[in-house]
Design a protein around this motif. Structure first.
Motif, PDB file in Angstrom:
ATOM      1  N   ILE A  81       0.839  -1.203   0.000  1.00  0.00           N
ATOM      2  CA  ILE A  81       0.000   0.000   0.000  1.00  0.00           C
ATOM      3  C   ILE A  81       0.872   1.251   0.000  1.00  0.00           C
ATOM      4  O   ILE A  81       0.648   2.187  -0.786  1.00  0.00           O
ATOM      5  N   ILE A  82       1.871   1.275   0.868  1.00  0.00           N
ATOM      6  CA  ILE A  82       2.769   2.435   0.956  1.00  0.00           C
ATOM      7  C   ILE A  82       3.500   2.645  -0.366  1.00  0.00           C
ATOM      8  O   ILE A  82       3.562   3.760  -0.907  1.00  0.00           O
ATOM      9  N   GLY A  83       4.056   1.570  -0.910  1.00  0.00           N
ATOM     10  CA  GLY A  83       4.794   1.674  -2.166  1.00  0.00           C
ATOM     11  C   GLY A  83       3.912   2.040  -3.335  1.00  0.00           C
ATOM     12  O   GLY A  83       4.325   2.815  -4.212  1.00  0.00           O
ATOM     13  N   GLY A  84       2.687   1.512  -3.368  1.00  0.00           N
ATOM     14  CA  GLY A  84       1.773   1.820  -4.460  1.00  0.00           C
ATOM     15  C   GLY A  84       1.426   3.294  -4.524  1.00  0.00           C
ATOM     16  O   GLY A  84       1.413   3.903  -5.603  1.00  0.00           O
ATOM     17  N   VAL A  85       1.156   3.894  -3.369  1.00  0.00           N
ATOM     18  CA  VAL A  85       0.847   5.320  -3.322  1.00  0.00           C
ATOM     19  C   VAL A  85       2.069   6.149  -3.709  1.00  0.00           C
ATOM     20  O   VAL A  85       1.977   7.098  -4.500  1.00  0.00           O
ATOM     21  N   ALA A  86       3.240   5.801  -3.171  1.00  0.00           N
ATOM     22  CA  ALA A  86       4.468   6.543  -3.464  1.00  0.00           C
ATOM     23  C   ALA A  86       4.803   6.490  -4.953  1.00  0.00           C
ATOM     24  O   ALA A  86       5.152   7.505  -5.568  1.00  0.00           O
ATOM     25  N   GLY A  87       4.689   5.311  -5.551  1.00  0.00           N
ATOM     26  CA  GLY A  87       5.007   5.165  -6.963  1.00  0.00           C
ATOM     27  C   GLY A  87       4.052   5.929  -7.864  1.00  0.00           C
ATOM     28  O   GLY A  87       4.471   6.544  -8.855  1.00  0.00           O
ATOM     29  N   TYR A 144       7.898   0.622  -7.634  1.00  0.00           N
ATOM     30  CA  TYR A 144       7.982   0.351  -9.074  1.00  0.00           C
ATOM     31  C   TYR A 144       6.595   0.041  -9.636  1.00  0.00           C
ATOM     32  O   TYR A 144       6.197   0.548 -10.686  1.00  0.00           O
ATOM     33  N   GLY A 145       5.844  -0.804  -8.935  1.00  0.00           N
ATOM     34  CA  GLY A 145       4.506  -1.181  -9.393  1.00  0.00           C
ATOM     35  C   GLY A 145       3.542  -0.014  -9.418  1.00  0.00           C
ATOM     36  O   GLY A 145       2.688   0.069 -10.302  1.00  0.00           O
ATOM     37  N   GLY A 146       3.666   0.876  -8.453  1.00  0.00           N
ATOM     38  CA  GLY A 146       2.811   2.051  -8.453  1.00  0.00           C
ATOM     39  C   GLY A 146       3.174   3.027  -9.546  1.00  0.00           C
ATOM     40  O   GLY A 146       2.319   3.731 -10.090  1.00  0.00           O
ATOM     41  N   TYR A 147       4.468   3.049  -9.899  1.00  0.00           N
ATOM     42  CA  TYR A 147       4.945   3.965 -10.939  1.00  0.00           C
ATOM     43  C   TYR A 147       4.637   3.433 -12.333  1.00  0.00           C
ATOM     44  O   TYR A 147       4.109   4.136 -13.186  1.00  0.00           O
ATOM     45  N   PHE A 148       4.970   2.182 -12.568  1.00  0.00           N
ATOM     46  CA  PHE A 148       4.729   1.561 -13.871  1.00  0.00           C
ATOM     47  C   PHE A 148       4.313   0.122 -13.658  1.00  0.00           C
ATOM     48  O   PHE A 148       5.120  -0.713 -13.274  1.00  0.00           O
ATOM     49  N   ASN A 149       3.047  -0.171 -13.910  1.00  0.00           N
ATOM     50  CA  ASN A 149       2.510  -1.500 -13.621  1.00  0.00           C
ATOM     51  C   ASN A 149       3.074  -2.568 -14.541  1.00  0.00           C
ATOM     52  O   ASN A 149       3.059  -3.753 -14.218  1.00  0.00           O
ATOM     53  N   GLY A 150       3.592  -2.172 -15.705  1.00  0.00           N
ATOM     54  CA  GLY A 150       4.115  -3.141 -16.661  1.00  0.00           C
ATOM     55  C   GLY A 150       5.272  -3.945 -16.091  1.00  0.00           C
ATOM     56  O   GLY A 150       6.237  -3.391 -15.583  1.00  0.00           O
ATOM     57  N   GLY A 151       5.171  -5.253 -16.161  1.00  0.00           N
ATOM     58  CA  GLY A 151       6.238  -6.108 -15.662  1.00  0.00           C
ATOM     59  C   GLY A 151       6.233  -6.309 -14.165  1.00  0.00           C
ATOM     60  O   GLY A 151       7.149  -6.924 -13.621  1.00  0.00           O
ATOM     61  N   LEU A 152       5.191  -5.822 -13.477  1.00  0.00           N
ATOM     62  CA  LEU A 152       5.147  -5.941 -12.024  1.00  0.00           C
ATOM     63  C   LEU A 152       5.197  -7.402 -11.589  1.00  0.00           C
ATOM     64  O   LEU A 152       5.913  -7.757 -10.650  1.00  0.00           O
TER      65      LEU A 152
END
Length: 248
Positions: A81-87, A144-152
């Motif tokens: 959750i934290i990383g998704g929002v930050a990304g 990374y996943g929050g920034y660009f979902n591709g390849g997550l």
């Protein structure tokens, strides 16, 4: 009608690919760009489109997920959750030209990381440090996943492999549930920012959800080597496509 067919097909295949091996956004992102949506908005819309498919994909691995340590799972969810929002916040402040340049490098990194996952795991095992700083690695992957979902999915599978996991079904289950959680955090951020194309997203959400459930069933029947080969091939092909696009 052509756009509708392209979006439905891409989302269905992406949902299945995410459940089996990861990398579904390699299909939804270019499909959205094909229909005329700007790259950053396409990336945000793609994240919205595929995230329900992660939930349906995770349902196919409930048995493995129930056997996983509950406290460890909650920790992973919190970091996601934290990383998704930050990304996703990082994406919102990234210029379009920079985003177009960095995407193929991110895809190449993700594919190579998964390809070398076994060697990385052996290197870590030799030093007896599988769990050291694993929370930091999970946070970085979530950003990374929050920034660009591709390849997550590829990056998450590589992360789990590097942490010493062996059960591919459990790894796929964790990959799907964490992808759902951090994508949901990103979706909220992108929605508040007003950059999601909701008509296209709604169409793709339905198709991706169906594809995700079917993909999870197929993953149990496919040999491990075949699943890993799908990840690597999709990653390499889409890396070349995005490199070509950035140079055009």
């Amino acid at each position: 009608m052509i756009d509708f067919v392209v979006l439905c097909t891409a989302a269905f295949l992406a949902g299945g690919l995410n459940a089996i091996a990861g990398g579904g956004s390699f299909l939804t992102f270019p499909a959205l760009v094909f229909t005329g949506i700007p790259p950053i908005a396409a990336n945000a819309t793609s994240a919205v489109a595929v995230f329900p498919g992660y939930a349906s994909g995770a349902l196919g691995f409930l048995g493995e997920l129930r056997s996983f340590d509950r406290r460890a799972l909650l920790q992973l969810v919190g970091l996601s959750i934290i990383g998704g929002v930050a990304g996703s916040l990082l994406l919102l402040v990234t210029p379009a030209s920079v985003f177009n340049w960095v995407v193929p490098w991110l895809l190449l990194f993700a594919t190579i990381l998964f390809l070398l996952g076994g060697r990385i795991n052996s290197w870590i095992e030799a030093r007896g440090r599988q769990d050291k700083n694993s929370w930091f690695a999970t946070l970085v992957v979530s950003i990374y996943g929050g920034y660009f979902n591709g390849g997550l999915g590829i990056v998450l599978l590589a992360l789990f492999s590097a942490q010493g996991m062996r059960d591919l079904n459990l790894m796929n289950g964790l990959k799907n549930i964490l992808s759902f959680v951090l994508s949901a955090a990103s979706v909220v951020t992108f929605t508040l920012a007003g950059i999601v194309y909701w008509y296209e997203a709604a169409i793709m959400m339905v198709a991706a959800t169906i594809g995700g459930y079917i993909g999870a069933r197929l993953a149990r029947l496919m040999p491990v080597a075949m699943v890993k080969s799908i990840v690597v091939v999709v990653g390499l092909v889409m890396t070349v496509v995005f490199f070509a696009r950035s140079l055009a």
